[in-house]
Design a protein around this motif. Structure first.
Motif, PDB file in Angstrom:
ATOM      1  N   ALA A  26       0.826  -1.211   0.000  1.00 32.35           N
ATOM      2  CA  ALA A  26       0.000   0.000   0.000  1.00 32.35           C
ATOM      3  C   ALA A  26       0.858   1.257   0.000  1.00 32.35           C
ATOM      4  O   ALA A  26       0.552   2.235  -0.706  1.00 32.35           O
ATOM      5  CB  ALA A  26      -0.952  -0.011   1.189  1.00 32.35           C
ATOM      6  N   VAL A  27       1.942   1.250   0.764  1.00 37.41           N
ATOM      7  CA  VAL A  27       2.832   2.421   0.827  1.00 37.41           C
ATOM      8  C   VAL A  27       3.502   2.667  -0.524  1.00 37.41           C
ATOM      9  O   VAL A  27       3.535   3.805  -1.021  1.00 37.41           O
ATOM     10  CB  VAL A  27       3.877   2.238   1.944  1.00 37.41           C
ATOM     11  N   LEU A  28       4.029   1.618  -1.140  1.00 35.50           N
ATOM     12  CA  LEU A  28       4.679   1.778  -2.444  1.00 35.50           C
ATOM     13  C   LEU A  28       3.671   2.198  -3.514  1.00 35.50           C
ATOM     14  O   LEU A  28       3.981   3.030  -4.378  1.00 35.50           O
ATOM     15  CB  LEU A  28       5.389   0.481  -2.851  1.00 35.50           C
ATOM     16  N   ALA A  29       2.461   1.661  -3.446  1.00 36.08           N
ATOM     17  CA  ALA A  29       1.417   2.057  -4.396  1.00 36.08           C
ATOM     18  C   ALA A  29       1.035   3.515  -4.190  1.00 36.08           C
ATOM     19  O   ALA A  29       0.827   4.255  -5.159  1.00 36.08           O
ATOM     20  CB  ALA A  29       0.190   1.165  -4.239  1.00 36.08           C
ATOM     21  N   ALA A  30       0.953   3.941  -2.930  1.00 37.41           N
ATOM     22  CA  ALA A  30       0.600   5.340  -2.634  1.00 37.41           C
ATOM     23  C   ALA A  30       1.639   6.293  -3.218  1.00 37.41           C
ATOM     24  O   ALA A  30       1.293   7.367  -3.735  1.00 37.41           O
ATOM     25  CB  ALA A  30       0.474   5.543  -1.133  1.00 37.41           C
ATOM     26  N   ARG A  31       2.900   5.890  -3.165  1.00 38.25           N
ATOM     27  CA  ARG A  31       3.945   6.754  -3.752  1.00 38.25           C
ATOM     28  C   ARG A  31       3.790   6.825  -5.267  1.00 38.25           C
ATOM     29  O   ARG A  31       3.887   7.898  -5.857  1.00 38.25           O
ATOM     30  CB  ARG A  31       5.339   6.239  -3.388  1.00 38.25           C
ATOM     31  N   ARG A  32       3.517   5.694  -5.907  1.00 38.96           N
ATOM     32  CA  ARG A  32       3.371   5.689  -7.368  1.00 38.96           C
ATOM     33  C   ARG A  32       2.094   6.385  -7.832  1.00 38.96           C
ATOM     34  O   ARG A  32       2.052   6.935  -8.937  1.00 38.96           O
ATOM     35  CB  ARG A  32       3.393   4.253  -7.890  1.00 38.96           C
ATOM     36  N   LEU A  33       1.067   6.341  -6.995  1.00 40.61           N
ATOM     37  CA  LEU A  33      -0.223   6.950  -7.355  1.00 40.61           C
ATOM     38  C   LEU A  33      -0.379   8.352  -6.753  1.00 40.61           C
ATOM     39  O   LEU A  33      -1.492   8.854  -6.645  1.00 40.61           O
ATOM     40  CB  LEU A  33      -1.376   6.058  -6.862  1.00 40.61           C
ATOM     41  N   ARG A  34       0.706   8.946  -6.384  1.00 42.96           N
ATOM     42  CA  ARG A  34       0.698  10.248  -5.720  1.00 42.96           C
ATOM     43  C   ARG A  34      -0.272  11.212  -6.419  1.00 42.96           C
ATOM     44  O   ARG A  34      -0.278  11.310  -7.639  1.00 42.96           O
ATOM     45  CB  ARG A  34       2.100  10.846  -5.745  1.00 42.96           C
ATOM     46  N   GLY A  35      -1.088  11.862  -5.601  1.00 42.40           N
ATOM     47  CA  GLY A  35      -2.071  12.791  -6.145  1.00 42.40           C
ATOM     48  C   GLY A  35      -3.446  12.153  -6.290  1.00 42.40           C
ATOM     49  O   GLY A  35      -4.454  12.835  -6.288  1.00 42.40           O
ATOM     50  N   ARG A  36      -3.474  10.828  -6.406  1.00 39.44           N
ATOM     51  CA  ARG A  36      -4.760  10.129  -6.519  1.00 39.44           C
ATOM     52  C   ARG A  36      -5.183   9.464  -5.214  1.00 39.44           C
ATOM     53  O   ARG A  36      -6.329   9.079  -5.054  1.00 39.44           O
ATOM     54  CB  ARG A  36      -4.686   9.064  -7.619  1.00 39.44           C
ATOM     55  N   VAL A  37      -4.254   9.321  -4.283  1.00 39.15           N
ATOM     56  CA  VAL A  37      -4.550   8.646  -3.018  1.00 39.15           C
ATOM     57  C   VAL A  37      -5.084   9.671  -2.019  1.00 39.15           C
ATOM     58  O   VAL A  37      -4.396  10.614  -1.646  1.00 39.15           O
ATOM     59  CB  VAL A  37      -3.301   7.949  -2.459  1.00 39.15           C
ATOM     60  N   ALA A 131      11.580   4.656   2.899  1.00 34.32           N
ATOM     61  CA  ALA A 131      11.773   5.930   2.179  1.00 34.32           C
ATOM     62  C   ALA A 131      10.465   6.410   1.567  1.00 34.32           C
ATOM     63  O   ALA A 131      10.147   7.604   1.622  1.00 34.32           O
ATOM     64  CB  ALA A 131      12.842   5.752   1.101  1.00 34.32           C
ATOM     65  N   ALA A 132       9.698   5.499   0.998  1.00 33.37           N
ATOM     66  CA  ALA A 132       8.413   5.867   0.398  1.00 33.37           C
ATOM     67  C   ALA A 132       7.463   6.401   1.464  1.00 33.37           C
ATOM     68  O   ALA A 132       6.783   7.417   1.258  1.00 33.37           O
ATOM     69  CB  ALA A 132       7.789   4.662  -0.305  1.00 33.37           C
ATOM     70  N   ALA A 133       7.420   5.733   2.621  1.00 37.24           N
ATOM     71  CA  ALA A 133       6.526   6.173   3.706  1.00 37.24           C
ATOM     72  C   ALA A 133       6.871   7.578   4.152  1.00 37.24           C
ATOM     73  O   ALA A 133       5.983   8.419   4.348  1.00 37.24           O
ATOM     74  CB  ALA A 133       6.608   5.201   4.878  1.00 37.24           C
ATOM     75  N   ARG A 134       8.151   7.856   4.292  1.00 35.82           N
ATOM     76  CA  ARG A 134       8.572   9.181   4.765  1.00 35.82           C
ATOM     77  C   ARG A 134       8.322  10.279   3.733  1.00 35.82           C
ATOM     78  O   ARG A 134       8.263  11.448   4.075  1.00 35.82           O
ATOM     79  CB  ARG A 134      10.039   9.148   5.186  1.00 35.82           C
ATOM     80  N   SER A 135       8.156   9.891   2.473  1.00 36.46           N
ATOM     81  CA  SER A 135       7.926  10.893   1.424  1.00 36.46           C
ATOM     82  C   SER A 135       6.444  11.200   1.204  1.00 36.46           C
ATOM     83  O   SER A 135       6.111  12.145   0.497  1.00 36.46           O
ATOM     84  CB  SER A 135       8.532  10.413   0.096  1.00 36.46           C
ATOM     85  N   LEU A 136       5.556  10.403   1.800  1.00 34.46           N
ATOM     86  CA  LEU A 136       4.128  10.571   1.548  1.00 34.46           C
ATOM     87  C   LEU A 136       3.545  11.727   2.351  1.00 34.46           C
ATOM     88  O   LEU A 136       3.908  11.949   3.499  1.00 34.46           O
ATOM     89  CB  LEU A 136       3.367   9.293   1.894  1.00 34.46           C
ATOM     90  N   GLU A 137       2.626  12.415   1.733  1.00 37.72           N
ATOM     91  CA  GLU A 137       1.852  13.452   2.428  1.00 37.72           C
ATOM     92  C   GLU A 137       0.394  13.171   2.127  1.00 37.72           C
ATOM     93  O   GLU A 137      -0.206  13.790   1.248  1.00 37.72           O
ATOM     94  CB  GLU A 137       2.265  14.843   1.957  1.00 37.72           C
ATOM     95  N   VAL A 138      -0.160  12.205   2.851  1.00 40.69           N
ATOM     96  CA  VAL A 138      -1.533  11.783   2.638  1.00 40.69           C
ATOM     97  C   VAL A 138      -2.143  11.507   4.015  1.00 40.69           C
ATOM     98  O   VAL A 138      -1.465  10.974   4.893  1.00 40.69           O
ATOM     99  CB  VAL A 138      -1.590  10.536   1.715  1.00 40.69           C
ATOM    100  N   PRO A 139      -3.400  11.903   4.238  1.00 40.68           N
ATOM    101  CA  PRO A 139      -4.026  11.600   5.527  1.00 40.68           C
ATOM    102  C   PRO A 139      -3.976  10.096   5.813  1.00 40.68           C
ATOM    103  O   PRO A 139      -4.345   9.288   4.968  1.00 40.68           O
ATOM    104  CB  PRO A 139      -5.480  12.075   5.337  1.00 40.68           C
ATOM    105  N   SER A 140      -3.489   9.749   7.008  1.00 43.78           N
ATOM    106  CA  SER A 140      -3.271   8.343   7.319  1.00 43.78           C
ATOM    107  C   SER A 140      -3.674   8.024   8.746  1.00 43.78           C
ATOM    108  O   SER A 140      -3.616   8.880   9.626  1.00 43.78           O
ATOM    109  CB  SER A 140      -1.791   7.977   7.145  1.00 43.78           C
ATOM    110  N   VAL A 141      -4.040   6.774   8.952  1.00 42.88           N
ATOM    111  CA  VAL A 141      -4.272   6.252  10.293  1.00 42.88           C
ATOM    112  C   VAL A 141      -3.583   4.902  10.394  1.00 42.88           C
ATOM    113  O   VAL A 141      -3.523   4.145   9.412  1.00 42.88           O
ATOM    114  CB  VAL A 141      -5.786   6.142  10.622  1.00 42.88           C
ATOM    115  N   ILE A 142      -3.040   4.629  11.572  1.00 39.70           N
ATOM    116  CA  ILE A 142      -2.343   3.377  11.833  1.00 39.70           C
ATOM    117  C   ILE A 142      -3.118   2.647  12.924  1.00 39.70           C
ATOM    118  O   ILE A 142      -3.376   3.200  13.991  1.00 39.70           O
ATOM    119  CB  ILE A 142      -0.897   3.634  12.321  1.00 39.70           C
ATOM    120  N   LEU A 143      -3.498   1.397  12.664  1.00 43.88           N
ATOM    121  CA  LEU A 143      -4.270   0.607  13.617  1.00 43.88           C
ATOM    122  C   LEU A 143      -3.403  -0.547  14.130  1.00 43.88           C
ATOM    123  O   LEU A 143      -2.777  -1.256  13.328  1.00 43.88           O
ATOM    124  CB  LEU A 143      -5.533   0.061  12.948  1.00 43.88           C
TER     125      LEU A 143
END
Length: 198
Positions: A26-37, A131-143
């Motif tokens: 999910a993290v790697l996909a979020a980086r590749r789909l940046r702007g759509r997530v 590295a991908a996680a640290r580069s993301l700027e998307v609203p997130s929750v960790i459970l």
């Protein structure tokens, strides 16, 4: 594959959820789909190359012995022992349902292979994920379950810090959070989606 599916469907806005081995995907996909997530929910997962591996699982790095151990560990007795050790709320996720969940064709074999490969090369596989996680700027929750034997709450705290996310700890819950606390997981995802403009 997740990215290709999103693109094939022509989706312009998505919410991603990843549990366990699905978290790094999910993290790697979020980086590749940046702007759509629009949002990212991670549940009881690992994103780091230096997360401590529980003692007995370190055998994964030993040639011949590692695969042999994991073949035994993913047999009927081994999987029952895993359920006993990893499930915090056995009433919520009984053994019979756990066994049904892993009965899909080649489910046990593929789970064993993924588990073994991951434990053999955490630095090689997870440096890019962190590295991908640290580069993301998307609203997130960790459970996270407070009785997770694989990833203690400290790993959840570190995950939340890496993403600038809110950490929600679920009391009396082990590793199988979606099975042990389905209502709370669904509520947290829906709350995040609404806040992100779903």
């Amino acid at each position: 594959m997740m990215v290709e599916l999103v693109e094939a469907l022509g989706l312009t806005r998505v919410h991603l959820v990843g549990f366990d081995f699905g978290g790094p995907i999910a993290v790697l996909a979020a980086r590749r789909l940046r702007g759509r997530v629009l949002s990212l929910t991670l549940v009881a997962t690992n994103l780091f190359p230096d997360t401590p591996v529980p003692g007995v699982l370190r055998v994964a790095r030993v040639p011949v012995l590692g695969p042999l151990f994991f073949r035994l560990a993913f047999g009927r007795l081994g999987l029952t022992m895993m359920w006993r050790g990893a499930v915090g709320d056995r009433a919520a996720f009984p053994l019979a349902r756990y066994r049904r969940a892993i009965q899909f064709p080649r489910g046990v074999a593929w789970t064993r292979k993924i588990f073994l490969a991951s434990l053999r090369d955490l630095p090689g596989l997870y440096s890019e994920v962190e590295a991908a996680a640290r580069s993301l700027e998307v609203p997130s929750v960790i459970l996270w379950g407070d009785h997770d034997p694989f990833f203690p709450v400290q790993v959840g705290e570190r995950t939340a810090a890496a993403l600038g996310a809110r950490l929600q700890i679920l009391a009396g819950c082990g590793h199988f959070v979606p099975e042990e606390r389905p209502e709370q997981v669904a509520a947290a995802i829906l709350e995040l989606m609404r806040g992100a403009g779903a």
